[in-house]
Write a protein that holds these residues in place. Structure first.
Motif, mmCIF file in Angstrom:
data_model
loop_
_atom_site.group_PDB
_atom_site.id
_atom_site.type_symbol
_atom_site.label_atom_id
_atom_site.label_comp_id
_atom_site.label_asym_id
_atom_site.label_seq_id
_atom_site.Cartn_x
_atom_site.Cartn_y
_atom_site.Cartn_z
ATOM 1 N N GLN A 195 0.988 -0.796 0.123
ATOM 2 C CA GLN A 195 -0.049 0.058 -0.117
ATOM 3 C C GLN A 195 1.355 0.913 -0.676
ATOM 4 N N GLY A 196 2.403 1.511 -0.688
ATOM 5 C CA GLY A 196 2.952 2.716 -1.043
ATOM 6 C C GLY A 196 3.633 2.865 0.760
ATOM 7 N N LEU A 197 3.415 2.184 1.425
ATOM 8 C CA LEU A 197 3.627 2.037 2.532
ATOM 9 C C LEU A 197 5.811 2.591 2.882
ATOM 10 N N LEU A 198 5.848 1.037 2.182
ATOM 11 C CA LEU A 198 7.753 0.683 2.729
ATOM 12 C C LEU A 198 8.388 2.000 2.177
ATOM 13 N N PRO A 199 9.610 1.458 2.681
ATOM 14 C CA PRO A 199 10.367 3.361 2.430
ATOM 15 C C PRO A 199 10.840 2.313 1.014
ATOM 16 N N LYS A 200 11.065 3.768 -0.204
ATOM 17 C CA LYS A 200 11.389 3.135 -1.438
ATOM 18 C C LYS A 200 13.299 2.601 -1.820
ATOM 19 N N ASP A 201 14.038 4.255 -0.261
ATOM 20 C CA ASP A 201 15.764 4.228 -0.482
ATOM 21 C C ASP A 201 16.077 2.525 -0.371
ATOM 22 N N PRO A 202 16.735 2.059 -1.425
ATOM 23 C CA PRO A 202 17.843 0.881 -0.976
ATOM 24 C C PRO A 202 17.967 0.132 0.196
ATOM 25 N N GLU A 203 18.538 1.649 0.747
ATOM 26 C CA GLU A 203 19.566 1.573 2.267
ATOM 27 C C GLU A 203 18.521 1.491 3.513
ATOM 28 N N LYS A 204 17.499 2.163 3.471
ATOM 29 C CA LYS A 204 16.552 1.919 4.435
ATOM 30 C C LYS A 204 15.589 1.144 4.117
ATOM 31 N N ASN A 205 15.321 -0.165 3.009
ATOM 32 C CA ASN A 205 14.105 -1.050 2.726
ATOM 33 C C ASN A 205 14.665 -2.867 2.982
ATOM 34 N N ILE A 206 14.295 -2.937 4.146
ATOM 35 C CA ILE A 206 15.298 -4.171 4.131
ATOM 36 C C ILE A 206 15.605 -4.672 3.490
ATOM 37 N N VAL A 207 15.104 -5.144 2.875
ATOM 38 C CA VAL A 207 14.944 -6.303 1.099
ATOM 39 C C VAL A 207 16.430 -5.992 0.548
ATOM 40 N N THR A 208 16.588 -5.039 0.765
ATOM 41 C CA THR A 208 17.654 -4.196 -0.621
ATOM 42 C C THR A 208 19.095 -4.221 0.824
ATOM 43 N N ALA A 209 18.573 -3.682 2.192
ATOM 44 C CA ALA A 209 20.079 -3.571 2.630
ATOM 45 C C ALA A 209 20.532 -4.404 3.238
ATOM 46 N N VAL A 210 19.620 -6.017 3.693
ATOM 47 C CA VAL A 210 20.873 -7.026 3.872
ATOM 48 C C VAL A 210 21.443 -7.523 2.321
ATOM 49 N N ILE A 211 20.673 -7.013 1.431
ATOM 50 C CA ILE A 211 21.823 -7.392 0.064
ATOM 51 C C ILE A 211 23.700 -6.619 0.089
ATOM 52 N N LYS A 212 23.426 -5.032 0.833
ATOM 53 C CA LYS A 212 24.362 -4.322 1.025
ATOM 54 C C LYS A 212 25.462 -5.518 2.068
ATOM 55 N N TYR A 213 24.937 -5.369 3.809
ATOM 56 C CA TYR A 213 25.664 -6.327 4.186
ATOM 57 C C TYR A 213 25.849 -7.623 3.603
ATOM 58 N N TYR A 214 25.706 -8.080 3.106
ATOM 59 C CA TYR A 214 25.850 -9.424 2.391
ATOM 60 C C TYR A 214 27.128 -8.841 1.523
#
Ligand code: HSE
Length: 312
Positions: free
Chosen positions: A52-71
């Motif tokens: 519903q448009g509520l999750l952050p679109k910024d890849p550093e703030k969205n969990i799904v992309t943030a964890v790829i950076k950690y990886y």
């Protein structure tokens, strides 16, 4: 183009008395991630559906992309990757929504990189996703979502995670009342000191619950599903929590409790029919109070994440 699609399951954390140390995976709902490698050198979040448009679109703030950076940081990799996140479960629901996203993301990137890390080695990265989501790196959602089954976090430092056996007869009825309780808030209201008399009852129940799962003693599991420390504080956030418990227990539930930090509640049953009947009764009860809800029936999911499609 190399691409992969991964589903990661929702989870019931705490399992009554095991705050931050027990959790199990559900068959459904869960999150799905589609990931493509590219030559951009960037991690991009190209699509989110079901939020519903509520999750952050910024890849550093969205969990799904943030964890790829950690990886990538852990493995010293620089790689372009584009990510699509399909939220197929509610968030702020107590069903481990951020964990499912983190786990799907990590399993997907690991698959695309040729699986240099084991699932166990992915766990600390998924826990960092939890820290980003709610300020605390608890593992009782991410560990069962990643490893499947029923998991005990015996220790956080050093991390010691144990997969437990459980009787196949167990079925879970999960009811998600449509009110939101952010985990961060539901953790803030907890007491920081516990009277020794409550602690004694609590660790007796944690021991009993683990023993019940390991020996397949359903009655012991039921007797042990009591939380003297967290539930009395959080129950007030959940509409008609005690009325719902009474309905479940009168209709042959083994036990009843809050799923994670709520508002979802879960009922353990020893067959799927009982679980279905209880869900209907609970949904009808909340509907009379004007509260919509969603029910899920599931066995404990021993498999964890599923690579649905891989093209590498
Ligand atoms: N153990 C965590 C808590 C789970 O209860 O805050 C959050 O889903």
């Amino acid at each position: 183009m190399q691409s992969v699609s991964v589903f990661a399951p929702a989870t019931v954390a705490n399992v009554g008395c095991g705050y931050d140390v027990l959790g199990f995976a559900l068959e459904k709902p869960g999150d799905r991630v589609i990931m493509h490698l590219n030559n951009s050198g960037q991690i991009t979040l190209d699509r989110i559906e079901g939020d519903q448009g509520l999750l952050p679109k910024d890849p550093e703030k969205n969990i799904v992309t943030a964890v790829i950076k950690y990886y990538f940081d852990k493995l010293n990799i620089r790689q372009g990757v584009s990510v699509e996140l399909y939220k197929e479960m509610p968030f702020g629901s107590g069903l481990g929504s951020s964990s499912a996203s983190a786990v799907a993301g990590l399993v997907a990137i690991n698959e695309l990189m040729g699986n240099p890390l084991t699932r166990e080695q992915l766990l600390p990265l998924a826990m960092e996703g939890e820290r980003l989501a709610c300020g605390n790196a608890h593992a009782d959602n991410v560990a069962p979502s990643l490893l499947g089954g029923l998991v005990l976090i015996r220790s956080y430092d050093p991390l010691d995670v144990v997969r437990l056996p459980y009787p196949d007869s167990l079925h879970v009825a999960v009811l998600y009342p449509h009110v939101e309780i952010p985990t961060l808030e539901a953790r803030k209201i907890l007491k920081t000191n516990v009277p020794i008399t409550d602690a004694i009852k609590q660790w007796g129940n944690v021991g009993g619950l683990v023993a019940g799962f390991c020996t397949g003693d359903e009655q012991l599991i039921g007797r042990s599903l009591q939380d003297y420390i967290i539930e009395p504080v959080r129950a007030m956030l959940i509409p008609d929590f005690y009325q719902m418990r009474t309905i479940a227990m009168k209709n042959n539930a083994l036990g009843f409790g809050i799923s994670g930090s709520g508002p979802s509640v879960f009922t353990l049953c020893n067959n799927p029919d009982t679980a279905s009947r209880i869900i209907e009764l609970l949904k009808n009860h909340l509907a009379k109070e004007g509260i919509d809800s969603t029910g899920y029936i599931s066995a404990i999911n021993n498999q964890g994440p599923v690579i649905q499609q891989s093209n590498k």
